[in-house]
Design a protein around this motif. Structure first.
Motif, PDB file in Angstrom:
ATOM      1  N   VAL A 298       0.936  -1.262   0.103  1.00 44.89           N
ATOM      2  CA  VAL A 298       0.118  -0.144  -0.059  1.00 44.89           C
ATOM      3  C   VAL A 298       0.642   1.274  -0.006  1.00 44.89           C
ATOM      4  O   VAL A 298       0.546   2.386  -0.711  1.00 44.89           O
ATOM      5  CB  VAL A 298      -1.048   0.104   1.247  1.00 44.89           C
ATOM      6  N   LEU A 299       1.882   1.169   0.725  1.00 43.58           N
ATOM      7  CA  LEU A 299       2.729   2.496   0.743  1.00 43.58           C
ATOM      8  C   LEU A 299       3.748   2.770  -0.685  1.00 43.58           C
ATOM      9  O   LEU A 299       3.870   3.476  -0.963  1.00 43.58           O
ATOM     10  CB  LEU A 299       3.824   2.078   1.952  1.00 43.58           C
ATOM     11  N   GLY A 300       3.707   1.602  -1.036  1.00 42.78           N
ATOM     12  CA  GLY A 300       4.498   1.653  -2.547  1.00 42.78           C
ATOM     13  C   GLY A 300       3.504   2.089  -3.586  1.00 42.78           C
ATOM     14  O   GLY A 300       4.151   2.852  -4.379  1.00 42.78           O
ATOM     15  N   ILE A 301       2.233   1.822  -3.446  1.00 44.47           N
ATOM     16  CA  ILE A 301       1.455   2.426  -4.215  1.00 44.47           C
ATOM     17  C   ILE A 301       1.034   3.880  -4.083  1.00 44.47           C
ATOM     18  O   ILE A 301       0.956   4.668  -5.138  1.00 44.47           O
ATOM     19  CB  ILE A 301       0.011   1.581  -4.247  1.00 44.47           C
ATOM     20  N   LEU A 302       0.593   4.223  -2.789  1.00 43.18           N
ATOM     21  CA  LEU A 302       0.478   5.581  -2.429  1.00 43.18           C
ATOM     22  C   LEU A 302       1.854   6.448  -2.583  1.00 43.18           C
ATOM     23  O   LEU A 302       1.503   7.740  -2.943  1.00 43.18           O
ATOM     24  CB  LEU A 302      -0.133   5.677  -0.961  1.00 43.18           C
ATOM     25  N   PHE A 303       2.858   6.087  -1.932  1.00 41.84           N
ATOM     26  CA  PHE A 303       4.213   6.951  -1.658  1.00 41.84           C
ATOM     27  C   PHE A 303       5.194   6.348  -2.202  1.00 41.84           C
ATOM     28  O   PHE A 303       6.462   6.317  -1.776  1.00 41.84           O
ATOM     29  CB  PHE A 303       4.443   7.307  -0.180  1.00 41.84           C
ATOM     30  N   GLY A 304       5.126   5.731  -3.447  1.00 37.97           N
ATOM     31  CA  GLY A 304       6.301   5.152  -3.981  1.00 37.97           C
ATOM     32  C   GLY A 304       7.654   5.781  -4.234  1.00 37.97           C
ATOM     33  O   GLY A 304       8.651   5.555  -4.284  1.00 37.97           O
ATOM     34  N   GLY A 305       7.194   7.149  -4.664  1.00 37.04           N
ATOM     35  CA  GLY A 305       8.429   8.000  -4.968  1.00 37.04           C
ATOM     36  C   GLY A 305       9.293   8.225  -4.013  1.00 37.04           C
ATOM     37  O   GLY A 305      10.313   8.427  -4.116  1.00 37.04           O
ATOM     38  N   LEU A 306       8.632   8.277  -2.919  1.00 37.41           N
ATOM     39  CA  LEU A 306       9.205   8.607  -1.489  1.00 37.41           C
ATOM     40  C   LEU A 306      10.253   7.428  -0.906  1.00 37.41           C
ATOM     41  O   LEU A 306      10.900   7.584  -0.178  1.00 37.41           O
ATOM     42  CB  LEU A 306       8.550   9.306  -0.436  1.00 37.41           C
ATOM     43  N   GLY A 307       9.903   6.324  -1.640  1.00 42.56           N
ATOM     44  CA  GLY A 307      10.672   5.011  -1.144  1.00 42.56           C
ATOM     45  C   GLY A 307      10.111   4.522   0.177  1.00 42.56           C
ATOM     46  O   GLY A 307      11.067   3.631   0.775  1.00 42.56           O
ATOM     47  N   ILE A 308       9.210   4.934   0.972  1.00 39.78           N
ATOM     48  CA  ILE A 308       8.701   4.644   2.227  1.00 39.78           C
ATOM     49  C   ILE A 308       8.893   3.015   1.997  1.00 39.78           C
ATOM     50  O   ILE A 308       8.975   2.570   3.107  1.00 39.78           O
ATOM     51  CB  ILE A 308       7.476   5.306   2.513  1.00 39.78           C
ATOM     52  N   HIS A 309       8.046   2.419   1.103  1.00 38.11           N
ATOM     53  CA  HIS A 309       8.104   0.791   1.172  1.00 38.11           C
ATOM     54  C   HIS A 309       9.326   0.298   1.238  1.00 38.11           C
ATOM     55  O   HIS A 309       9.450  -0.915   1.993  1.00 38.11           O
ATOM     56  CB  HIS A 309       7.257   0.596   0.074  1.00 38.11           C
ATOM     57  N   LYS A 310      10.483   0.923   0.810  1.00 38.36           N
ATOM     58  CA  LYS A 310      11.776   0.500   0.709  1.00 38.36           C
ATOM     59  C   LYS A 310      12.318   0.309   2.095  1.00 38.36           C
ATOM     60  O   LYS A 310      12.666  -0.552   2.671  1.00 38.36           O
ATOM     61  CB  LYS A 310      12.699   0.933  -0.102  1.00 38.36           C
ATOM     62  N   PHE A 311      11.897   1.476   2.924  1.00 40.84           N
ATOM     63  CA  PHE A 311      12.326   1.793   4.377  1.00 40.84           C
ATOM     64  C   PHE A 311      11.985   0.790   5.145  1.00 40.84           C
ATOM     65  O   PHE A 311      12.428   0.218   6.234  1.00 40.84           O
ATOM     66  CB  PHE A 311      12.374   2.991   4.790  1.00 40.84           C
ATOM     67  N   ILE A 312      10.407   0.478   4.801  1.00 43.89           N
ATOM     68  CA  ILE A 312       9.783  -0.583   5.764  1.00 43.89           C
ATOM     69  C   ILE A 312      10.246  -1.815   5.727  1.00 43.89           C
ATOM     70  O   ILE A 312      10.508  -2.498   6.849  1.00 43.89           O
ATOM     71  CB  ILE A 312       8.230  -0.447   5.338  1.00 43.89           C
ATOM     72  N   LEU A 313      10.840  -2.326   4.574  1.00 44.56           N
ATOM     73  CA  LEU A 313      11.553  -3.676   4.458  1.00 44.56           C
ATOM     74  C   LEU A 313      12.915  -3.665   4.612  1.00 44.56           C
ATOM     75  O   LEU A 313      13.486  -4.898   4.473  1.00 44.56           O
ATOM     76  CB  LEU A 313      11.251  -4.092   2.805  1.00 44.56           C
ATOM     77  N   GLY A 314      13.425  -2.498   5.192  1.00 41.57           N
ATOM     78  CA  GLY A 314      14.713  -2.573   5.368  1.00 41.57           C
ATOM     79  C   GLY A 314      15.846  -2.283   4.326  1.00 41.57           C
ATOM     80  O   GLY A 314      17.001  -2.494   4.661  1.00 41.57           O
ATOM     81  N   TYR A 315      15.388  -1.964   3.327  1.00 44.99           N
ATOM     82  CA  TYR A 315      16.068  -1.436   2.304  1.00 44.99           C
ATOM     83  C   TYR A 315      16.427  -0.027   2.175  1.00 44.99           C
ATOM     84  O   TYR A 315      16.004   0.874   1.354  1.00 44.99           O
ATOM     85  CB  TYR A 315      15.783  -1.910   0.849  1.00 44.99           C
ATOM     86  N   ASN A 316      17.446   0.290   3.065  1.00 47.00           N
ATOM     87  CA  ASN A 316      17.647   1.816   3.301  1.00 47.00           C
ATOM     88  C   ASN A 316      18.193   2.419   2.102  1.00 47.00           C
ATOM     89  O   ASN A 316      18.133   3.528   1.624  1.00 47.00           O
ATOM     90  CB  ASN A 316      18.609   2.107   4.525  1.00 47.00           C
ATOM     91  N   LYS A 317      19.147   1.878   1.413  1.00 45.92           N
ATOM     92  CA  LYS A 317      19.941   2.212   0.392  1.00 45.92           C
ATOM     93  C   LYS A 317      18.856   2.663  -0.838  1.00 45.92           C
ATOM     94  O   LYS A 317      18.964   3.583  -1.423  1.00 45.92           O
ATOM     95  CB  LYS A 317      21.270   1.312  -0.053  1.00 45.92           C
ATOM     96  N   GLU A 318      18.122   1.789  -1.004  1.00 51.00           N
ATOM     97  CA  GLU A 318      17.303   1.562  -2.029  1.00 51.00           C
ATOM     98  C   GLU A 318      16.126   2.679  -2.026  1.00 51.00           C
ATOM     99  O   GLU A 318      15.748   3.603  -2.817  1.00 51.00           O
ATOM    100  CB  GLU A 318      16.589   0.354  -2.617  1.00 51.00           C
ATOM    101  N   GLY A 319      15.796   2.791  -0.677  1.00 53.76           N
ATOM    102  CA  GLY A 319      14.818   3.581  -0.348  1.00 53.76           C
ATOM    103  C   GLY A 319      15.275   5.269  -0.567  1.00 53.76           C
ATOM    104  O   GLY A 319      14.570   6.288  -0.846  1.00 53.76           O
ATOM    105  N   GLY A 320      16.621   5.429  -0.063  1.00 53.88           N
ATOM    106  CA  GLY A 320      17.300   6.815  -0.107  1.00 53.88           C
ATOM    107  C   GLY A 320      17.193   6.990  -1.824  1.00 53.88           C
ATOM    108  O   GLY A 320      17.245   8.351  -2.238  1.00 53.88           O
ATOM    109  N   ILE A 321      17.804   6.134  -2.405  1.00 52.09           N
ATOM    110  CA  ILE A 321      17.766   6.395  -3.931  1.00 52.09           C
ATOM    111  C   ILE A 321      16.479   6.831  -4.375  1.00 52.09           C
ATOM    112  O   ILE A 321      16.336   7.920  -5.277  1.00 52.09           O
ATOM    113  CB  ILE A 321      18.357   5.086  -4.683  1.00 52.09           C
ATOM    114  N   LEU A 322      15.460   6.377  -4.228  1.00 50.27           N
ATOM    115  CA  LEU A 322      13.889   6.622  -4.656  1.00 50.27           C
ATOM    116  C   LEU A 322      13.667   8.154  -4.047  1.00 50.27           C
ATOM    117  O   LEU A 322      13.160   9.076  -4.694  1.00 50.27           O
ATOM    118  CB  LEU A 322      13.100   5.612  -4.067  1.00 50.27           C
ATOM    119  N   LEU A 323      13.885   8.487  -2.666  1.00 52.15           N
ATOM    120  CA  LEU A 323      13.635   9.542  -2.231  1.00 52.15           C
ATOM    121  C   LEU A 323      14.582  10.687  -2.631  1.00 52.15           C
ATOM    122  O   LEU A 323      14.031  11.809  -2.841  1.00 52.15           O
ATOM    123  CB  LEU A 323      13.975   9.348  -0.509  1.00 52.15           C
ATOM    124  N   GLY A 324      15.915  10.398  -2.803  1.00 53.58           N
ATOM    125  CA  GLY A 324      16.820  11.168  -3.494  1.00 53.58           C
ATOM    126  C   GLY A 324      16.446  11.714  -4.835  1.00 53.58           C
ATOM    127  O   GLY A 324      16.371  12.952  -5.322  1.00 53.58           O
TER     128      GLY A 324
END
Length: 134
Positions: free
Chosen positions: A56-82
């Motif tokens: 759900v977070l990926g669908i709603l806020f995918g560009g911010l990478g929140i779904h990646k942070f939830i799963l523990g993928y901090n580097k990938e979440g940072g890439i999307l957020l950046g």
């Protein structure tokens, strides 16, 4: 008269047996439901399976990478957020729109993929297997 009494006794015996069987079945069903509820509570309370939340977070806020942070993928979440933040800053130039849309589309697609997988498949692929993209 004795036939009526015998019939009544037989019916009472059958009714008693039916009550016993119903009580046994209800007790077994209650125990099974309790075990199932306990197992579900352990799975989701411990955070073992984050499929729905991440999807759900990926669908709603995918560009911010929140779904990646939830799963523990901090580097990938940072890439999307950046990429999203750079796109917002560059949007006045015009090229920044791509930097905003691309991470959003990636997050949207990942959210759909997460939600369409079975719980076991999602857990094995993204949480145990640590597959960061798609």
């Amino acid at each position: 008269m004795s036939d009526d009494k015998n019939l009544r006794d037989d019916l009472n015996d059958m009714l008693g047996d039916a009550k016993e069987k119903a009580n046994e079945f209800a007790k077994e069903a209650k125990e099974s439901a309790s075990e199932f509820a306990e197992g579900a509570k352990e799975t989701f309370a411990s955070g073992e399976n984050k499929k729905i939340l991440a999807g759900v977070l990926g669908i709603l806020f995918g560009g911010l990478g929140i779904h990646k942070f939830i799963l523990g993928y901090n580097k990938e979440g940072g890439i999307l957020l950046g990429a999203t933040l750079i796109g917002i800053l560059l949007s006045c130039v015009g090229i920044g729109i791509l930097f905003v849309w691309i991470p959003g589309i990636v997050g949207f697609i990942e959210g759909i993929i997460y939600l369409t997988k079975s719980d076991a498949e999602f857990y094995n692929t993204y949480q145990a297997g640590k597959k960061p993209w798609f």
